[in-house]
Enzyme design. Sequence first.
Site, short mmCIF file in Angstrom:
data_model
loop_
_atom_site.label_atom_id
_atom_site.label_comp_id
_atom_site.label_asym_id
_atom_site.label_seq_id
_atom_site.Cartn_x
_atom_site.Cartn_y
_atom_site.Cartn_z
NE ARG A 33 -3.93 -2.02 0.59
CZ ARG A 33 -4.04 -3.30 0.23
NH1 ARG A 33 -3.03 -3.82 -0.31
NH2 ARG A 33 -4.89 -4.24 0.55
CB CYS A 62 -9.05 -1.59 4.80
SG CYS A 62 -9.40 -3.24 4.79
CD GLU A 83 -5.65 0.56 2.46
OE1 GLU A 83 -5.03 -0.54 3.11
OE2 GLU A 83 -6.47 0.42 1.56
N1 EPU Z 1 -11.08 -10.56 10.90
C1 EPU Z 1 -11.62 -10.40 12.11
N2 EPU Z 1 -12.50 -9.68 12.22
C2 EPU Z 1 -12.74 -8.71 11.31
C3 EPU Z 1 -12.00 -8.57 10.03
C4 EPU Z 1 -11.30 -9.58 9.90
O1 EPU Z 1 -11.48 -11.33 12.93
O2 EPU Z 1 -13.79 -7.86 11.38
C5 EPU Z 1 -9.76 -11.63 10.95
C6 EPU Z 1 -10.20 -12.51 9.50
O3 EPU Z 1 -11.09 -13.49 10.09
C7 EPU Z 1 -8.80 -13.12 9.17
C8 EPU Z 1 -7.80 -11.71 9.64
O4 EPU Z 1 -8.57 -11.07 10.29
O5 EPU Z 1 -8.43 -14.26 10.07
C9 EPU Z 1 -7.72 -11.06 8.10
O6 EPU Z 1 -8.95 -10.64 7.52
P1 EPU Z 1 -9.28 -10.60 5.94
O7 EPU Z 1 -9.04 -11.71 5.38
O8 EPU Z 1 -10.37 -9.96 5.60
O9 EPU Z 1 -7.77 -9.32 5.42
P2 EPU Z 1 -7.54 -8.23 6.02
O10 EPU Z 1 -6.22 -8.23 6.53
O11 EPU Z 1 -8.34 -7.51 6.90
C10 EPU Z 1 -6.69 -7.26 3.65
C11 EPU Z 1 -6.92 -6.10 2.91
C12 EPU Z 1 -7.90 -5.94 2.02
C13 EPU Z 1 -7.82 -7.22 1.03
C14 EPU Z 1 -7.90 -8.28 1.85
C15 EPU Z 1 -7.98 -9.57 1.01
C16 EPU Z 1 -5.60 -4.30 4.06
C17 EPU Z 1 -5.59 -2.94 5.14
N3 EPU Z 1 -6.53 -4.80 3.75
O12 EPU Z 1 -7.80 -7.16 4.70
O13 EPU Z 1 -7.87 -4.50 1.62
O14 EPU Z 1 -9.27 -7.06 0.11
O15 EPU Z 1 -7.04 -8.38 2.81
O16 EPU Z 1 -6.66 -9.82 0.60
O17 EPU Z 1 -4.31 -4.42 3.61
C18 EPU Z 1 -8.11 -2.36 1.48
O18 EPU Z 1 -7.15 -2.29 1.32
O19 EPU Z 1 -9.06 -1.35 1.42
C19 EPU Z 1 -8.79 -3.76 1.63
C20 EPU Z 1 -10.01 -3.80 1.56
#
Ligand code: EPU
Length: 302
Positions: free
Chosen positions: A177, A226, A296
């Site tokens: 990012r 995010c 972000e």
């Molecule tokens: N989780 C929770 N509660 C929540 C959200 C997430 O427990 O409310 C847990 C999930 O169960 C999982 C872990 O946290 O075990 C990671 O969650 P997720 O797979 O949704 O990925 P993330 O790290 O929250 C990132 C990116 C997203 C992208 C997804 C999929 C960032 C800040 N976010 O989210 O990107 O779509 O991975 O690859 O890097 C964005 O940048 O705007 C964005 C949406």
Amino acid sequence: MRIEDPKVVAALPELNVELRRAASLAELTSLAIGGTTDLLRIQKQESIPGLLSLLDSHGVGHRFLGGGSNLLISDGELPWVVVQLASPDPDIVLDGNFADVDAAADLGRTVTYCAKHDLGGMEGLIGVPGTVGGALRMNAGAYGMQIGSYVREVKLYRAASRRIEILRGEQISFEYRHTSFAPDDMMLAVKLELPSKPYKEILQGIRICNEKRRSSQPLGQKSAGCIFKNPPGASAGRMIDELGLKGLNVGDARVSDRHANFFVNAGKASAQDMLALISDVQGRVRSAFNVELEHEVVIWNG
Ligand code: EPU
């Protein structure tokens, strides 16, 4: 801000720039938040150096707007004008494994257009709202891929040199990012090199990513994706969730019930509401985990 100087107003048509008076930026952002200002739509990229030196010489400050999908803009009358590229037709031209894409092209449409021509690699980006220029600037990524991996050349306006320049992929650093572009560089176009893959296979990947996104993110709601970057080795969403903050609100700004790193505008949230919520959550995460969450979302203060 209103452009009052008649000399500036008169020069705009010659530069192929359309002036939209008192545009509501809330209508141009996925959060549906933002005040009003004059909007300048650039029809020809070659006009950019001329336009920006015109604005500078008359003391008119400006900001570049892409698709508005990762942006939180202040309320009220804004003290700068907004400059936005109009999309040319066609905005994607393919040549073998290369795709020349205009910065104003819609990211999702670019992914599907390339897919239909058996060019893959960007399946993870399906469902990420915004323009290709915006994705490029922040090195958008999801599901293990990032757009920077496919960039071979970028055409941009560099405020430092006041010129349109072309950078090779190796001259740009793409990190999580984050990119090495200067904050006032304006993305104009990109040459991507994409791997050949049969359409059916790409479609399968797209369906899987769509499904994952639908099940974990509040897609139908007004958000900027995010709000925070993930700290190294951790998930901001999981930390916020662990603190029980889903549903926390300031006015109509609310932590999503579906994904705790998405903050949604559940009605008529103001920028102030959203900023207060961001800072509240940041403070709680700091106290509980001793972690400083980094935005972000890009914040444009008035
Ligand atoms: N989780 C929770 N509660 C929540 C959200 C997430 O427990 O409310 C847990 C999930 O169960 C999982 C872990 O946290 O075990 C990671 O969650 P997720 O797979 O949704 O990925 P993330 O790290 O929250 C990132 C990116 C997203 C992208 C997804 C999929 C960032 C800040 N976010 O989210 O990107 O779509 O991975 O690859 O890097 C964005 O940048 O705007 C964005 C949406």
